[in-house]
Scaffold this motif. Structure first.
Motif, PDB file in Angstrom:
ATOM      1  N   GLY A  12       0.872  -1.083  -0.025  1.00 47.18           N
ATOM      2  CA  GLY A  12      -0.056  -0.079  -0.016  1.00 47.18           C
ATOM      3  C   GLY A  12       0.797   1.309   0.060  1.00 47.18           C
ATOM      4  N   LYS A  13       0.686   2.222  -1.091  1.00 45.41           N
ATOM      5  CA  LYS A  13       1.649   3.208  -1.113  1.00 45.41           C
ATOM      6  C   LYS A  13       0.827   4.710  -0.677  1.00 45.41           C
ATOM      7  N   ASP A  14      -0.422   4.493  -0.517  1.00 48.56           N
ATOM      8  CA  ASP A  14      -1.113   5.643  -0.039  1.00 48.56           C
ATOM      9  C   ASP A  14      -2.458   5.156   0.441  1.00 48.56           C
ATOM     10  N   PRO A  15      -3.469   6.214   1.046  1.00 42.95           N
ATOM     11  CA  PRO A  15      -4.742   5.927   1.542  1.00 42.95           C
ATOM     12  C   PRO A  15      -5.651   5.184   0.561  1.00 42.95           C
ATOM     13  N   GLU A  16      -5.502   5.533  -0.818  1.00 44.09           N
ATOM     14  CA  GLU A  16      -6.352   4.865  -1.740  1.00 44.09           C
ATOM     15  C   GLU A  16      -6.060   3.310  -1.922  1.00 44.09           C
ATOM     16  N   TRP A  58      -6.547   4.743  11.515  1.00 40.43           N
ATOM     17  CA  TRP A  58      -6.284   4.783  13.029  1.00 40.43           C
ATOM     18  C   TRP A  58      -5.147   5.946  13.437  1.00 40.43           C
ATOM     19  N   GLY A  59      -4.616   6.623  12.471  1.00 42.97           N
ATOM     20  CA  GLY A  59      -3.341   7.625  12.286  1.00 42.97           C
ATOM     21  C   GLY A  59      -2.494   7.405  10.941  1.00 42.97           C
ATOM     22  N   PRO A  60      -1.716   8.417  10.801  1.00 38.66           N
ATOM     23  CA  PRO A  60      -0.782   8.202   9.570  1.00 38.66           C
ATOM     24  C   PRO A  60      -0.223   7.031   9.625  1.00 38.66           C
ATOM     25  N   THR A  61      -0.310   6.325   8.603  1.00 40.37           N
ATOM     26  CA  THR A  61       0.397   4.967   8.051  1.00 40.37           C
ATOM     27  C   THR A  61       1.779   5.426   7.528  1.00 40.37           C
ATOM     28  N   PRO A  62       2.807   4.749   8.076  1.00 42.30           N
ATOM     29  CA  PRO A  62       4.128   4.913   7.274  1.00 42.30           C
ATOM     30  C   PRO A  62       4.261   4.002   6.095  1.00 42.30           C
ATOM     31  N   TYR A  63       3.760   4.571   4.761  1.00 42.02           N
ATOM     32  CA  TYR A  63       3.802   4.170   3.798  1.00 42.02           C
ATOM     33  C   TYR A  63       5.213   4.119   3.346  1.00 42.02           C
ATOM     34  N   VAL A  64       5.729   3.244   2.256  1.00 37.96           N
ATOM     35  CA  VAL A  64       5.024   1.943   1.854  1.00 37.96           C
ATOM     36  C   VAL A  64       4.699   0.892   2.987  1.00 37.96           C
ATOM     37  N   CYS A  65       3.578   0.304   2.850  1.00 41.05           N
ATOM     38  CA  CYS A  65       3.424  -0.706   3.942  1.00 41.05           C
ATOM     39  C   CYS A  65       2.940  -1.975   3.360  1.00 41.05           C
ATOM     40  N   CYS A  66       2.996  -2.960   4.085  1.00 37.57           N
ATOM     41  CA  CYS A  66       2.370  -4.374   3.592  1.00 37.57           C
ATOM     42  C   CYS A  66       1.934  -5.107   4.911  1.00 37.57           C
ATOM     43  N   VAL A  67       0.485  -4.963   4.734  1.00 32.53           N
ATOM     44  CA  VAL A  67      -0.242  -5.312   5.814  1.00 32.53           C
ATOM     45  C   VAL A  67      -0.406  -6.986   6.022  1.00 32.53           C
ATOM     46  N   GLY A  68      -1.213  -7.343   6.907  1.00 37.63           N
ATOM     47  CA  GLY A  68      -1.385  -8.671   7.143  1.00 37.63           C
ATOM     48  C   GLY A  68      -0.511  -9.118   8.633  1.00 37.63           C
ATOM     49  N   HIS A  69      -1.365  -9.476   9.564  1.00 39.29           N
ATOM     50  CA  HIS A  69      -0.824  -9.949  10.735  1.00 39.29           C
ATOM     51  C   HIS A  69      -1.393 -11.066  11.503  1.00 39.29           C
ATOM     52  N   GLU A  70      -1.796 -12.051  10.538  1.00 41.22           N
ATOM     53  CA  GLU A  70      -2.321 -13.269  10.815  1.00 41.22           C
ATOM     54  C   GLU A  70      -1.603 -14.406  10.143  1.00 41.22           C
ATOM     55  N   ILE A  71      -0.411 -14.541  10.317  1.00 39.26           N
ATOM     56  CA  ILE A  71       0.346 -15.099   9.318  1.00 39.26           C
ATOM     57  C   ILE A  71       0.950 -16.642   9.965  1.00 39.26           C
ATOM     58  N   ILE A  72       0.817 -17.576   8.831  1.00 36.60           N
ATOM     59  CA  ILE A  72       1.305 -18.824   9.001  1.00 36.60           C
ATOM     60  C   ILE A  72       2.234 -19.247   7.786  1.00 36.60           C
ATOM     61  N   GLY A  73       3.124 -20.196   8.182  1.00 36.56           N
ATOM     62  CA  GLY A  73       4.089 -20.463   7.220  1.00 36.56           C
ATOM     63  C   GLY A  73       5.479 -21.428   7.767  1.00 36.56           C
ATOM     64  N   LYS A  74       6.385 -21.513   7.058  1.00 38.07           N
ATOM     65  CA  LYS A  74       7.568 -22.510   7.557  1.00 38.07           C
ATOM     66  C   LYS A  74       8.764 -21.571   7.688  1.00 38.07           C
ATOM     67  N   ALA A  75       9.088 -21.957   8.914  1.00 38.77           N
ATOM     68  CA  ALA A  75      10.414 -21.373   9.436  1.00 38.77           C
ATOM     69  C   ALA A  75      11.644 -21.783   8.555  1.00 38.77           C
ATOM     70  N   VAL A  76      12.161 -20.956   7.744  1.00 39.53           N
ATOM     71  CA  VAL A  76      13.338 -21.281   6.734  1.00 39.53           C
ATOM     72  C   VAL A  76      14.411 -20.388   7.224  1.00 39.53           C
TER      73      VAL A  76
END
Length: 342
Positions: A12-16, A58-76
């Motif tokens: 995400g690069k801006d609020p749009e 919720w307040g200014p986001t420090p763009y550029v951002c990559c969201v998603g905080h329910e992460i599952i995967g393999k420890a590499v």
């Protein structure tokens, strides 16, 4: 161990960007430390918090951002100082990526320690304290949304005495609220009441294990008919227009109301002091949950065979998924699947 992989994801690069305008690209993770774990992501739940972050709600986001905080995967890649995770383990990360490790620390990622990039991506790097193995017996798509959505309601339920002998109300039957019904029953509450605006969710709440359903738009005199019937209410609603005073009248004397939904701007309806004083009720709030609570919750989900209502979407369709999430189409959690890592 091989570390030639790239950190790429939906940015995400801006609020749009919340309108389905994220772009795929490479990002630089936090500088590697031997307390870190790199995760090859297979699944990531989609949370309403992602929308607030993308839009700077919720307040200014420090763009550029990559969201998603329910992460599952393999420890590499596993740092030498990480002792509880092994290379190849199936692991998860919730909404907290780092803190000062003091109780109730408010920082999800303190200033000066790097930027936290999320799970709408191929790889994630997180401090190992906040990475934990996912127990056998849980499907990754079911476990992913528990890491924020699940624990956000599990924690206040557990901390406020949900269990045998208690009657519990869950306000807002959605991504958070449906977990509230599931976990309140799993914790042994005598009676669990789903509370939402429309009658259309009644059957779903009963199928989830709820004992009663209140439709505030459709059930006449709902507040008066259910006055002083609940010991504990957890509210997942993110709206400053909710009928808060009516919700509070549902509490028994000495009951507790916990707010977990967070509207843009943070505003809630005013509370009349006599509503609190007359019933001796308590009003509080709660946010996410500690790593130990997540582990405890996941084991309860295994033991009680908890099955959330999730819809899997391809990671390639993240933009459409964000738009659908904003439109309220989820029933009840979207989970992005990174097919190339399965």
């Amino acid at each position: 161990m091989a570390t030639d992989y790239k950190f790429e994801g939906w940015l995400g690069k801006d609020p749009e960007s919340v309108k389905g305008n994220m772009v795929w690209g490479e990002f630089e993770p936090k500088k590697w430390e031997e307390t870190d774990v790199d995760i090859q992501i297979t699944h990531c739940g989609c949370c309403g918090s992602d929308l607030h972050t993308l839009s700077s709600g919720w307040g200014p986001t420090p763009y550029v951002c990559c969201v998603g905080h329910e992460i599952i995967g393999k420890a590499v890649r596993v740092g030498e100082k990480v002792k509880h995770v092994k290379l190849g383990d199936r692991v998860g990360v919730g909404a907290q990526a780092l803190s000062c490790l003091e109780p109730d620390c408010p920082d999800l990622y303190p200033d000066g320690l790097g930027k936290s990039y999320g799970g709408y991506a191929d790889y994630n790097r997180t401090n190992g304290h906040f990475v934990f193995p996912i127990p056998d017996g849980l499907d990754s798509a079911d476990a992913a949304p528990m890491l924020c959505g699940g624990v956000t309601v599990y924690s206040p339920l557990k901390q406020n005495g949900c269990g045998p002998g208690k009657t519990v109300g869950i306000v807002g039957v959605g991504g958070l609220g449906h977990f509230g019904v599931l976990f309140a029953k799993a914790l042994g509450a005598d009676k669990v009441v789903g509370i939402s605006r429309k009658a259309g969710k009644r059957e779903e709440v009963l199928k989830l294990g709820g004992d009663q359903y209140i439709a505030t738009d459709d059930d006449k005199d709902w507040a008066k008919k259910n006055i002083r019937s609940l010991d504990l209410i957890v509210s997942t609603i993110s709206s400053e227009k909710m009928p808060l005073t009516d919700y509070l009248t549902l509490l028994k004397t000495g009951g507790t109301f916990i707010q977990v939904g967070a509207p843009d701007g943070g505003n809630l309806p005013p509370i009349n002091a006599f509503t609190l004083i007359g019933n001796g009720i308590k009003v509080g709030g709660s946010a996410i949950g500690a790593p130990w609570e997540i582990k405890e919750m996941l084991q309860l989900a295994v033991d009680k065979k908890i099955k959330p209502m999730v819809e899997k979407r391809s990671l390639k369709d993240a933009n459409k998924t964000v738009v659908d999430l904003a439109a309220g189409k989820a029933r009840y959690r979207y989970v992005l699947v990174n097919e190339k890592h399965l």
